[in-house]
Motif scaffolding. Structure first.
Motif, PDB file in Angstrom:
ATOM      1  N   MET A 168     -12.080  77.726  49.373  1.00  0.00           N
ATOM      2  CA  MET A 168     -13.098  77.223  48.447  1.00  0.00           C
ATOM      3  C   MET A 168     -12.607  76.038  47.615  1.00  0.00           C
ATOM      4  N   HIS A 169     -11.353  75.645  47.800  1.00  0.00           N
ATOM      5  CA  HIS A 169     -10.834  74.481  47.080  1.00  0.00           C
ATOM      6  C   HIS A 169     -11.527  73.215  47.593  1.00  0.00           C
ATOM      7  N   PRO A 170     -11.846  72.273  46.696  1.00  0.00           N
ATOM      8  CA  PRO A 170     -12.534  71.046  47.132  1.00  0.00           C
ATOM      9  C   PRO A 170     -11.833  70.309  48.268  1.00  0.00           C
ATOM     10  N   ARG A 171     -10.498  70.342  48.286  1.00  0.00           N
ATOM     11  CA  ARG A 171      -9.768  69.656  49.358  1.00  0.00           C
ATOM     12  C   ARG A 171     -10.060  70.305  50.711  1.00  0.00           C
ATOM     13  N   MET A 172     -10.107  71.645  50.739  1.00  0.00           N
ATOM     14  CA  MET A 172     -10.396  72.345  51.993  1.00  0.00           C
ATOM     15  C   MET A 172     -11.842  72.113  52.429  1.00  0.00           C
ATOM     16  N   LEU A 173     -12.744  72.119  51.458  1.00  0.00           N
ATOM     17  CA  LEU A 173     -14.150  71.858  51.779  1.00  0.00           C
ATOM     18  C   LEU A 173     -14.308  70.459  52.359  1.00  0.00           C
ATOM     19  N   TRP A 174     -13.552  69.513  51.823  1.00  0.00           N
ATOM     20  CA  TRP A 174     -13.615  68.156  52.347  1.00  0.00           C
ATOM     21  C   TRP A 174     -13.054  68.078  53.764  1.00  0.00           C
ATOM     22  N   LEU A 175     -11.948  68.788  54.028  1.00  0.00           N
ATOM     23  CA  LEU A 175     -11.371  68.786  55.377  1.00  0.00           C
ATOM     24  C   LEU A 175     -12.352  69.376  56.394  1.00  0.00           C
ATOM     25  N   SER A 176     -13.048  70.440  56.006  1.00  0.00           N
ATOM     26  CA  SER A 176     -14.039  71.023  56.915  1.00  0.00           C
ATOM     27  C   SER A 176     -15.218  70.076  57.100  1.00  0.00           C
ATOM     28  N   LEU A 177     -15.623  69.410  56.018  1.00  0.00           N
ATOM     29  CA  LEU A 177     -16.748  68.475  56.106  1.00  0.00           C
ATOM     30  C   LEU A 177     -16.375  67.255  56.941  1.00  0.00           C
ATOM     31  N   ARG A 178     -15.144  66.777  56.801  1.00  0.00           N
ATOM     32  CA  ARG A 178     -14.697  65.615  57.576  1.00  0.00           C
ATOM     33  C   ARG A 178     -14.705  65.919  59.066  1.00  0.00           C
ATOM     34  N   SER A 179     -14.166  67.087  59.430  1.00  0.00           N
ATOM     35  CA  SER A 179     -14.160  67.476  60.845  1.00  0.00           C
ATOM     36  C   SER A 179     -15.585  67.612  61.369  1.00  0.00           C
ATOM     37  N   PHE A 180     -16.435  68.227  60.561  1.00  0.00           N
ATOM     38  CA  PHE A 180     -17.835  68.403  60.944  1.00  0.00           C
ATOM     39  C   PHE A 180     -18.522  67.060  61.180  1.00  0.00           C
ATOM     40  N   LEU A 181     -18.297  66.114  60.279  1.00  0.00           N
ATOM     41  CA  LEU A 181     -18.966  64.809  60.391  1.00  0.00           C
ATOM     42  C   LEU A 181     -18.505  64.052  61.639  1.00  0.00           C
ATOM     43  N   ILE A 182     -17.210  64.051  61.887  1.00  0.00           N
ATOM     44  CA  ILE A 182     -16.683  63.310  63.036  1.00  0.00           C
ATOM     45  C   ILE A 182     -17.196  63.901  64.343  1.00  0.00           C
TER      46      ILE A 182
END
Length: 289
Positions: free
Chosen positions: A19-33
């Motif tokens: 739930m840390h913002p950094r982890m959420l961003w990593l999941s979102l980045r992978s999802f977007l790519i």
């Protein structure tokens, strides 16, 4: 002792850190790519793929039997949408495997780096038990094995109980393979990695299956819901982000578990070395008896 207690401990730590913002961003980045890549591929292949599937389904004895069964069950328009359903059923495993491979190869190193910043792992030596090329070959080979198993078992995914059983097993096996390798590739030697994977094969497989079960919820809805067919682009994007978040959580879970296991393995080896050294010194001391 690294065992069941450590499985639950690392699970709790991973759940919190996910739930840390950094982890959420990593999941979102992978999802977007991955979403952008598959959106382009689906947009280019949708019409010709559906046309090819319709021709193949009309000439296949197996699929003709499925169509006749659906019509007999009251689905009079089965011929109109069965090609779309087949296409979705084929594309789901490809998207899921590609996302898992992308996260394992590009995101797990960043997750391991974040995990090793915590105090228990500050002094963990990096022995670099693998390289870029070896990791690429291992990842691609594992993905091909999983994809082959998916294609072989895909016909029975139509059976309602199996659609909730087979995906967790397949994703769990692939998750275990990829996460175990990529988490340890930097810090463990090749020998240490083999020892840990062999020693904790059952807990690691169970962890992978649990992650696969979490991913089976969107898979079940995506593969069986008529609404998923109507709203395929929207549903696919939402489901893909859920997959991405689950795979990031799995990477954290495997990281905490395996880093603790590696730390314990080295502590045990150090204790054995000190014990042997102490015995050698005792044997070399003069006996004044």
């Amino acid at each position: 002792m690294v065992g069941l207690q450590q499985v639950f401990k690392s699970f709790g730590m991973a759940l919190i850190v996910t739930m840390h913002p950094r982890m959420l961003w990593l999941s979102l980045r992978s999802f977007l790519i991955v979403s952008v890549l598959w959106s382009v591929l689906i947009w280019l292949a949708w019409t010709p793929a559906l046309e090819a599937l319709r021709i193949g389904l009309n000439t296949s004895i197996f699929t003709r039997w499925i169509q006749e069964g659906l019509i007999w069950a009251g689905f009079e328009n089965a011929r109109a949408w069965i090609a779309t359903l087949f296409f979705v059923m084929l594309i789901i495993p490809l998207i899921t495997i590609s996302l898992l491979v992308f996260i394992a190869f590009s995101t797990v190193p960043a997750i391991v780096k974040i995990a090793t910043r915590q105090s228990p792992y500050h002094d963990l030596e990096c022995k670099q038990g693998g390289g870029f090329f070896g990791g690429l070959v291992y990842t691609v080979w594992s993905a091909l094995i999983c994809l082959t198993l998916v294609m072989l078992t895909l016909p029975v995914w139509w059976v309602p109980p199996l659609v909730a059983v087979l995906p967790p097993l397949l994703w769990g096996w692939l998750t275990m393979r990829l996460m175990s390798y990529d988490v340890l590739v930097k810090h463990a030697s090749a020998e240490e990695r083999d020892i840990l994977i062999q020693k904790y094969r059952r807990p690691l497989l169970c962890m992978g299956i649990v992650a696969g079960m979490l991913g089976a919820v969107p898979t079940f809805f995506w593969a069986t819901s008529a609404l998923a067919l109507v709203l395929f682009p929207i549903v696919s994007f939402v489901t893909l982000w859920i997959y991405s978040l689950i795979f990031v959580f799995a990477a954290l879970w495997f990281s905490y578990f395996l880093l603790d296991a590696l730390k314990q393995l080295r502590d045990e080896e150090l204790d054995k070395a000190l014990t042997v050294q102490s015995r050698v010194v005792d044997m070399e001391l003069p006996n004044h008896g």
